[in-house]
Design a protein around this motif. Structure first.
Motif, PDB file in Angstrom:
ATOM      1  N   LYS A  25      54.047  32.205  16.023  1.00  0.00           N
ATOM      2  CA  LYS A  25      54.043  33.296  15.045  1.00  0.00           C
ATOM      3  C   LYS A  25      53.294  34.509  15.568  1.00  0.00           C
ATOM      4  O   LYS A  25      53.733  35.649  15.364  1.00  0.00           O
ATOM      5  N   HIS A  26      52.185  34.293  16.277  1.00  0.00           N
ATOM      6  CA  HIS A  26      51.385  35.405  16.798  1.00  0.00           C
ATOM      7  C   HIS A  26      51.752  35.765  18.239  1.00  0.00           C
ATOM      8  O   HIS A  26      51.089  36.618  18.844  1.00  0.00           O
ATOM      9  N   LYS A  27      52.755  35.095  18.814  1.00  0.00           N
ATOM     10  CA  LYS A  27      53.317  35.424  20.137  1.00  0.00           C
ATOM     11  C   LYS A  27      52.263  35.378  21.241  1.00  0.00           C
ATOM     12  O   LYS A  27      52.261  36.203  22.162  1.00  0.00           O
ATOM     13  N   LEU A  28      51.382  34.401  21.168  1.00  0.00           N
ATOM     14  CA  LEU A  28      50.367  34.262  22.212  1.00  0.00           C
ATOM     15  C   LEU A  28      50.876  33.479  23.414  1.00  0.00           C
ATOM     16  O   LEU A  28      50.180  33.389  24.421  1.00  0.00           O
ATOM     17  N   HIS A  29      52.066  32.902  23.318  1.00  0.00           N
ATOM     18  CA  HIS A  29      52.618  32.135  24.429  1.00  0.00           C
ATOM     19  C   HIS A  29      53.326  33.016  25.440  1.00  0.00           C
ATOM     20  O   HIS A  29      53.712  32.533  26.511  1.00  0.00           O
ATOM     21  N   ASP A  78      39.772  32.532  21.981  1.00  0.00           N
ATOM     22  CA  ASP A  78      39.296  33.149  20.741  1.00  0.00           C
ATOM     23  C   ASP A  78      40.237  32.843  19.583  1.00  0.00           C
ATOM     24  O   ASP A  78      39.798  32.625  18.444  1.00  0.00           O
ATOM     25  N   PHE A  79      41.530  32.824  19.865  1.00  0.00           N
ATOM     26  CA  PHE A  79      42.501  32.508  18.812  1.00  0.00           C
ATOM     27  C   PHE A  79      42.356  31.067  18.336  1.00  0.00           C
ATOM     28  O   PHE A  79      42.405  30.788  17.129  1.00  0.00           O
ATOM     29  N   LEU A  80      42.170  30.137  19.268  1.00  0.00           N
ATOM     30  CA  LEU A  80      42.032  28.733  18.893  1.00  0.00           C
ATOM     31  C   LEU A  80      40.761  28.492  18.084  1.00  0.00           C
ATOM     32  O   LEU A  80      40.755  27.703  17.132  1.00  0.00           O
ATOM     33  N   GLN A  81      39.690  29.160  18.429  1.00  0.00           N
ATOM     34  CA  GLN A  81      38.445  28.981  17.688  1.00  0.00           C
ATOM     35  C   GLN A  81      38.531  29.517  16.265  1.00  0.00           C
ATOM     36  O   GLN A  81      37.798  29.046  15.387  1.00  0.00           O
ATOM     37  N   CYS A  82      39.423  30.483  16.030  1.00  0.00           N
ATOM     38  CA  CYS A  82      39.603  31.019  14.677  1.00  0.00           C
ATOM     39  C   CYS A  82      40.676  30.275  13.898  1.00  0.00           C
ATOM     40  O   CYS A  82      40.820  30.504  12.690  1.00  0.00           O
ATOM     41  N   MET A  87      58.047  25.994  21.621  1.00  0.00           N
ATOM     42  CA  MET A  87      57.691  26.661  22.869  1.00  0.00           C
ATOM     43  C   MET A  87      58.381  25.975  24.043  1.00  0.00           C
ATOM     44  O   MET A  87      58.630  24.751  24.014  1.00  0.00           O
ATOM     45  N   ASP A  88      58.691  26.760  25.059  1.00  0.00           N
ATOM     46  CA  ASP A  88      59.234  26.204  26.298  1.00  0.00           C
ATOM     47  C   ASP A  88      58.084  25.637  27.123  1.00  0.00           C
ATOM     48  O   ASP A  88      57.246  26.386  27.645  1.00  0.00           O
ATOM     49  N   LYS A  89      58.037  24.329  27.232  1.00  0.00           N
ATOM     50  CA  LYS A  89      56.928  23.690  27.937  1.00  0.00           C
ATOM     51  C   LYS A  89      57.431  22.494  28.719  1.00  0.00           C
ATOM     52  O   LYS A  89      58.471  21.899  28.414  1.00  0.00           O
ATOM     53  N   THR A 109      45.553  35.970  34.416  1.00  0.00           N
ATOM     54  CA  THR A 109      44.298  36.710  34.321  1.00  0.00           C
ATOM     55  C   THR A 109      43.343  35.980  33.385  1.00  0.00           C
ATOM     56  O   THR A 109      43.752  35.231  32.488  1.00  0.00           O
ATOM     57  N   LYS A 110      42.087  36.235  33.587  1.00  0.00           N
ATOM     58  CA  LYS A 110      41.056  35.607  32.763  1.00  0.00           C
ATOM     59  C   LYS A 110      41.045  36.182  31.350  1.00  0.00           C
ATOM     60  O   LYS A 110      40.674  35.494  30.387  1.00  0.00           O
ATOM     61  N   GLN A 111      41.459  37.428  31.203  1.00  0.00           N
ATOM     62  CA  GLN A 111      41.452  38.052  29.884  1.00  0.00           C
ATOM     63  C   GLN A 111      42.449  37.386  28.942  1.00  0.00           C
ATOM     64  O   GLN A 111      42.169  37.185  27.757  1.00  0.00           O
ATOM     65  N   HIS A 112      43.637  37.028  29.461  1.00  0.00           N
ATOM     66  CA  HIS A 112      44.628  36.358  28.620  1.00  0.00           C
ATOM     67  C   HIS A 112      44.134  34.981  28.188  1.00  0.00           C
ATOM     68  O   HIS A 112      44.365  34.557  27.042  1.00  0.00           O
TER      69      HIS A 112
END
Length: 563
Positions: free
Chosen positions: A237-241, A269-273, A483-485, A260-263
């Motif tokens: 839903k939030h397109k983080l993949h 941060d998303f998982l913790q919330c 998700m494609d995994k 990258t480390k930023q991604h």
């Protein structure tokens, strides 16, 4: 209104009056007109006259007649045809054959395209994702021609239709340029862009098997994957993949690989919330340049989700139960979102436990979904006006407390029945099937349960009402995206666990608020008189329409430009 002083000459012929009026303001011209009836306005050569009974003309309005051009034509200096004068003294055909303003602009240009990530190369080194015939692709094509169009002015540009699989993009370009003594010439021509395959740097690293810079390892030590299925829908839903280079699913979790480390930090941060969890970070040195003092690390983020899923029976520590409003130690997990939602089946007290509280006072699930047994309701009685002790917490308004007598379906030939309290009084009727856990005939090894007073441990804890699964699957007209995994070591019971998650979405309205549910147009729900009455369903208003893009050939269309 002004009276016109002029001489006039009048002739009468039958009912018509011919007059010749000489205007003082235009004495050199005489205006002749025919008046069919006296007293009406007449317009002649831009002047409006009004004739009275005395035949005295008056001017009502004055309009200047447009001046006629008396400019003549000249002969073209090349072909000799008459043309209007222009600075070049040449016709358009001869001027175009003499001067080519598109000279120096290439008519065929190469455009590099990566097949793996479906992006175009934007010089010098950036790659952009563009849909076919989009504004982004048009801007990219014009940038390829920008260096050769400094001496002309761009008027218009647009795409011409080509076969989607021809690897050709045709662009119709309109330009202008000043030529020969100030004459402006406009020309239209077609530029063909040939798509050539070239692998981008990111895809090179993927193929080299040394592509990721950071990895997020999500783990949950449970036998059921309901929390992972719910987490997957939130990520979609939030397109983080989209930023993940690869997603690998293993037996007890999922790994997300990033360039990258930023991604990777954004995913953490998303998982913790989103879910109650805790994280750890580690780094491994890959290379070190002593001359420039630069280091190359690979980062690993370990996320551990609480080992509790929906419909699990848990036993709280006495200290935690007291802090949550003196609720019972044996509780049922109603759902797992950003917190763990617990409900006491004896008092209907509800409480929420966040990740930090759980790791300070951990508790585990007493029963797995495989250990749930099926019971039939023999009798039920709703409990009303129950009084709670001092310091009691909040009670649930969506559930009804009831006393139930149940019997195992495997012991129907005996007289053995069990009595318990349940929070499902609003759903259960005599003869209904319900799933629960038999404490009386099981051996549970738990630290807090072993210290409890045996009189406070219920014989049976009812979890959820049971419906006919095959009928629910047939009439289910919605679907979820995945998700494609990469899958490794998947258990054969994953399909059953996924069906359990779909049933949870149908039964829990609060759980599906954060999930995108799409209408399945290819599946027609089957209705019959034998369907379970009262089985929960998802209404059409809660479903989204799945968007599918198709190109001219009927196949899948190109992806839209994403950020």
């Amino acid at each position: 209104m002004k009276q016109l002083h002029s001489g006039k000459r009048e002739e009468r012929t039958g009912s018509f009056c011919h007059q010749e009026v000489v205007c003082r303001h235009h004495p050199a011209h005489a205006f002749q007109f025919v008046v069919e009836k006296r007293g009406g306005p007449q317009r002649v050569d831009g002047l409006t006259f009004y004739l009275t009974a005395t035949s005295k003309p008056f001017i009502m309005e004055y309009m200047q007649a447009p001046a006629t051009s008396s400019q003549g034509n000249i002969l073209c200096c090349t072909c000799g045809i008459p043309i209007p004068p222009n600075p070049a003294n040449m016709c358009v055909s001869c001027l175009r054959t003499t001067v080519d303003i598109s000279e120096g602009i290439p008519k065929q240009v190469n455009l590099h395209f990566c097949k793996q990530c479906e992006r175009y190369l934007q010089p010098p080194a950036s790659w952009v994702q563009c849909a076919l015939e989009s504004r982004e692709l048009l801007a990219l094509c014009l940038k390829k021609l920008k260096g050769n169009m400094t001496k002309v002015r761009l008027i218009d540009a647009g795409f011409l239709w080509t076969e989607p699989h021809s690897k050709r993009i045709k662009l119709k370009v309109t330009i202008q340029k000043e030529v020969m003594n100030g004459a402006i010439l406009q020309q239209v021509f077609v530029v063909e862009f040939v798509i050539q395959g070239q692998m981008c740097d990111d895809c090179h690293r993927v193929e080299a098997k040394d592509f990721w810079n950071s990895v997020v390892q999500v783990r949950q030590k449970t036998s059921h994957k309901k929390t992972f299925y719910y987490l997957e829908q939130l990520i979609l839903k939030h397109k983080l993949h989209q930023n993940a280079l690869n997603i690998k699913e293993i037996h007890d979790g999922i790994d997300f690989y990033y360039a990258t480390k930023q991604h990777a930090q954004k995913m953490v941060d998303f998982l913790q919330c989103t879910v109650p969890c805790r994280s750890k970070t580690s780094q491994r040195l890959i290379s070190h340049d002593i001359h420039s003092n630069t280091f190359n690390y690979k980062s690993t983020y370990s996320i551990e989700i609480v080992p509790v899923c929906k419909d699990n029976v848990v036993c709280l520590s006495p200290r935690l139960a007291q802090s949550l409003g003196n609720m019972g130690q044996v509780c049922v997990c109603a759902r797992v979102t950003s917190t763990i939602h617990l409900i006491d089946p004896n008092t209907l007290q509800i409480a929420e436990v966040d990740g930090g509280t759980y790791w300070r006072n951990p508790f585990s699930s007493l029963v797995s979904p495989r250990q749930l047994e099926e019971f039939i309701v023999m009798d039920t009685e709703v409990i009303r006006n129950q009084k709670l002790g001092a310091g009691a917490g909040i009670r649930s308004n969506k559930h009804t407390l009831a006393e139930v007598w149940v019997q195992k379906t495997s012991e129907m030939d005996t007289a053995q029945q069990y009595h318990c309290r349940t929070h499902l009084g609003h759903l259960l009727n005599i003869g209904d099937m319900v799933q629960g856990f038999d404490f009386a005939n099981s051996n549970v090894n738990d630290e807090f349960l072993n210290k409890m007073n045996p009189s406070h441990i219920p014989d049976v804890v009812l979890i959820k009402k049971s419906y006919n699964r095959s009928k629910r699957v047939k009439r289910r007209n919605w679907k979820l995206k995945e998700m494609d995994k990469d899958r490794e070591g998947m258990a054969p019971e994953d399909e059953r666990q996924y069906q359990d998650f779909l049933e949870d979405l149908e039964e829990d309205e609060a759980l599906r608020k954060n999930v995108n549910i799409f209408r399945d147009a290819s599946k027609i729900p089957v209705e019959s008189d034998t369907d379970d009455e009262g089985a929960p369903r998802i209404s059409l208003m809660e479903m989204l329409e799945d968007l599918s893009l198709t190109d001219a050939t009927g196949g899948e269309g190109a992806d839209m430009l994403t950020e």
